[in-house]
Design a protein around this motif. Sequence first.
Motif, PDB file in Angstrom:
ATOM      1  N   VAL A  95       0.835  -1.204   0.000  1.00 54.42           N
ATOM      2  CA  VAL A  95       0.000   0.000   0.000  1.00 54.42           C
ATOM      3  C   VAL A  95       0.873   1.258   0.000  1.00 54.42           C
ATOM      4  CG1 VAL A  95      -0.299   0.073   2.528  1.00 54.42           C
ATOM      5  CG2 VAL A  95      -2.032   1.091   1.042  1.00 54.42           C
ATOM      6  N   VAL A  96       2.031   1.211   0.647  1.00 55.85           N
ATOM      7  CA  VAL A  96       2.940   2.366   0.705  1.00 55.85           C
ATOM      8  C   VAL A  96       3.675   2.524  -0.621  1.00 55.85           C
ATOM      9  CG1 VAL A  96       4.951   3.327   1.883  1.00 55.85           C
ATOM     10  CG2 VAL A  96       3.185   2.149   3.209  1.00 55.85           C
ATOM     11  N   VAL A  97       4.154   1.423  -1.181  1.00 55.89           N
ATOM     12  CA  VAL A  97       4.847   1.472  -2.474  1.00 55.89           C
ATOM     13  C   VAL A  97       3.888   1.964  -3.561  1.00 55.89           C
ATOM     14  CG1 VAL A  97       6.005   0.081  -4.242  1.00 55.89           C
ATOM     15  CG2 VAL A  97       6.499  -0.312  -1.821  1.00 55.89           C
ATOM     16  N   SER A  98       2.660   1.488  -3.534  1.00 58.81           N
ATOM     17  CA  SER A  98       1.658   1.933  -4.512  1.00 58.81           C
ATOM     18  C   SER A  98       1.360   3.419  -4.361  1.00 58.81           C
ATOM     19  CB  SER A  98       0.358   1.148  -4.352  1.00 58.81           C
ATOM     20  OG  SER A  98       0.571  -0.200  -4.658  1.00 58.81           O
ATOM     21  N   HIS A  99       1.293   3.892  -3.131  1.00 58.51           N
ATOM     22  CA  HIS A  99       1.057   5.310  -2.871  1.00 58.51           C
ATOM     23  C   HIS A  99       2.178   6.146  -3.486  1.00 58.51           C
ATOM     24  CE1 HIS A  99       0.094   8.974  -0.608  1.00 58.51           C
ATOM     25  NE2 HIS A  99       1.387   9.029  -0.312  1.00 58.51           N
ATOM     26  N   ALA A 100       3.423   5.758  -3.248  1.00 56.42           N
ATOM     27  CA  ALA A 100       4.566   6.493  -3.805  1.00 56.42           C
ATOM     28  C   ALA A 100       4.530   6.470  -5.328  1.00 56.42           C
ATOM     29  CB  ALA A 100       5.868   5.890  -3.290  1.00 56.42           C
ATOM     30  N   ARG A 101       4.261   5.313  -5.901  1.00 55.34           N
ATOM     31  CA  ARG A 101       4.198   5.184  -7.359  1.00 55.34           C
ATOM     32  C   ARG A 101       3.108   6.091  -7.938  1.00 55.34           C
ATOM     33  NH1 ARG A 101       4.279  -0.206  -7.842  1.00 55.34           N
ATOM     34  NH2 ARG A 101       2.062  -0.365  -7.391  1.00 55.34           N
ATOM     35  N   ARG A 102       1.947   6.108  -7.307  1.00 51.78           N
ATOM     36  CA  ARG A 102       0.828   6.929  -7.766  1.00 51.78           C
ATOM     37  C   ARG A 102       1.167   8.410  -7.692  1.00 51.78           C
ATOM     38  NH1 ARG A 102      -2.344   4.130  -5.167  1.00 51.78           N
ATOM     39  NH2 ARG A 102      -2.416   5.330  -3.250  1.00 51.78           N
ATOM     40  N   ARG A 103       1.763   8.834  -6.568  1.00 52.43           N
ATOM     41  CA  ARG A 103       2.104  10.249  -6.395  1.00 52.43           C
ATOM     42  C   ARG A 103       3.143  10.700  -7.415  1.00 52.43           C
ATOM     43  NH1 ARG A 103       0.465  12.559  -1.224  1.00 52.43           N
ATOM     44  NH2 ARG A 103       1.482  14.415  -2.023  1.00 52.43           N
ATOM     45  N   LEU A 104       4.131   9.861  -7.671  1.00 56.05           N
ATOM     46  CA  LEU A 104       5.140  10.199  -8.678  1.00 56.05           C
ATOM     47  C   LEU A 104       4.523  10.271 -10.067  1.00 56.05           C
ATOM     48  CD1 LEU A 104       8.161   8.055  -7.459  1.00 56.05           C
ATOM     49  CD2 LEU A 104       8.032  10.560  -7.521  1.00 56.05           C
ATOM     50  N   ARG A 105       3.667   9.326 -10.389  1.00 52.12           N
ATOM     51  CA  ARG A 105       3.019   9.300 -11.702  1.00 52.12           C
ATOM     52  C   ARG A 105       2.150  10.544 -11.907  1.00 52.12           C
ATOM     53  NH1 ARG A 105       0.737   4.318 -11.596  1.00 52.12           N
ATOM     54  NH2 ARG A 105      -1.110   5.174 -10.611  1.00 52.12           N
ATOM     55  N   ASP A 106       1.511  11.008 -10.836  1.00 51.60           N
ATOM     56  CA  ASP A 106       0.644  12.180 -10.940  1.00 51.60           C
ATOM     57  C   ASP A 106       1.384  13.447 -11.363  1.00 51.60           C
ATOM     58  OD1 ASP A 106      -1.529  10.643 -10.239  1.00 51.60           O
ATOM     59  OD2 ASP A 106      -1.653  11.390  -8.180  1.00 51.60           O
ATOM     60  N   VAL A 107       2.671  13.539 -11.022  1.00 54.22           N
ATOM     61  CA  VAL A 107       3.408  14.761 -11.351  1.00 54.22           C
ATOM     62  C   VAL A 107       4.380  14.595 -12.513  1.00 54.22           C
ATOM     63  CG1 VAL A 107       3.210  15.702  -9.030  1.00 54.22           C
ATOM     64  CG2 VAL A 107       5.228  14.373  -9.639  1.00 54.22           C
ATOM     65  N   GLU A 108       4.610  13.373 -12.968  1.00 64.76           N
ATOM     66  CA  GLU A 108       5.598  13.129 -14.012  1.00 64.76           C
ATOM     67  C   GLU A 108       5.375  13.928 -15.281  1.00 64.76           C
ATOM     68  OE1 GLU A 108       5.714   8.929 -14.606  1.00 64.76           O
ATOM     69  OE2 GLU A 108       7.540   8.720 -13.440  1.00 64.76           O
ATOM     70  N   GLY A 109       4.182  14.003 -15.761  1.00 62.37           N
ATOM     71  CA  GLY A 109       3.929  14.650 -17.042  1.00 62.37           C
ATOM     72  C   GLY A 109       3.569  16.119 -16.951  1.00 62.37           C
ATOM     73  N   LEU A 110       3.626  16.670 -15.769  1.00 65.21           N
ATOM     74  CA  LEU A 110       3.227  18.062 -15.604  1.00 65.21           C
ATOM     75  C   LEU A 110       4.337  19.018 -16.033  1.00 65.21           C
ATOM     76  CD1 LEU A 110       1.519  17.926 -12.091  1.00 65.21           C
ATOM     77  CD2 LEU A 110       0.417  17.864 -14.337  1.00 65.21           C
ATOM     78  N   ASP A 111       3.946  20.113 -16.656  1.00 63.17           N
ATOM     79  CA  ASP A 111       4.877  21.184 -16.987  1.00 63.17           C
ATOM     80  C   ASP A 111       4.530  22.384 -16.131  1.00 63.17           C
ATOM     81  OD1 ASP A 111       6.400  19.942 -19.012  1.00 63.17           O
ATOM     82  OD2 ASP A 111       4.769  20.248 -20.441  1.00 63.17           O
ATOM     83  N   PRO A 112       5.506  22.941 -15.431  1.00 63.33           N
ATOM     84  CA  PRO A 112       5.222  24.086 -14.572  1.00 63.33           C
ATOM     85  C   PRO A 112       4.823  25.317 -15.393  1.00 63.33           C
ATOM     86  CG  PRO A 112       7.439  23.209 -14.161  1.00 63.33           C
ATOM     87  CD  PRO A 112       6.877  22.496 -15.332  1.00 63.33           C
ATOM     88  N   ASP A 113       3.894  26.064 -14.849  1.00 67.91           N
ATOM     89  CA  ASP A 113       3.465  27.325 -15.444  1.00 67.91           C
ATOM     90  C   ASP A 113       4.438  28.411 -15.005  1.00 67.91           C
ATOM     91  OD1 ASP A 113       2.214  29.586 -16.353  1.00 67.91           O
ATOM     92  OD2 ASP A 113       0.532  29.471 -14.961  1.00 67.91           O
ATOM     93  N   THR A 114       5.128  29.003 -15.946  1.00 64.70           N
ATOM     94  CA  THR A 114       6.100  30.050 -15.618  1.00 64.70           C
ATOM     95  C   THR A 114       5.488  31.445 -15.682  1.00 64.70           C
ATOM     96  OG1 THR A 114       6.850  30.144 -17.914  1.00 64.70           O
ATOM     97  CG2 THR A 114       8.048  28.671 -16.410  1.00 64.70           C
TER      98      THR A 114
END
Length: 124
Positions: A95-114
Motif C-alpha cells: 500500500v505504501v509502495v503503490s502510494h509512492a508510485r501513484r504520487r510520482l506518476r501524478d506529477v511526471e507529465g506536468l509542466d510548470p506554469d512560468t
Amino acid sequence: MPELSLIGYWRAEGDTSSPYPDPRDWIDPDWDEVERDRTWFYFVSGTLFRAFMGYSPCRICGENNGAVEYTDGTYVWREGLAHYVYDHAVRLPDVVVSHARRRLRDVEGLDPDTDWWVEATAKK
C-alpha cells in the motif's frame, strides 16, 4: 486511515518490547530494481514535519539516519527510510509502495506554469 500515518519506524535487533517490525524481516533482495529506485526517490525527501535532538541509527548497519521526519500529507517517515529502501532493499508494504508510485506518476507529465511567476515578479 488516520490523518497522518507513521511509517518506516523499526525496532532494534533483540528489542522484543518494541511494537515496530524488525527491518530485516522486510528485506527483499528480489525486489524489482526500477520500483525500488522509484520508491527510494519518493522517500528521500518530503515536507519537513519535525526535527529531533538526536540522530536515529540504521537498525541494520548502524549508519546515522538523520534527525528529522518528513511528510507528504498522508504518511510521516524518518529521513532514513530511503536508506533502508536503497541500501538494504527493505521493501515497504504494498500500500505504501503503490502510494509512492501513484504520487510520482501524478506529477511526471506536468509542466510548470512560468507565466504566473513572471507576472508576480514584474516591476511595476
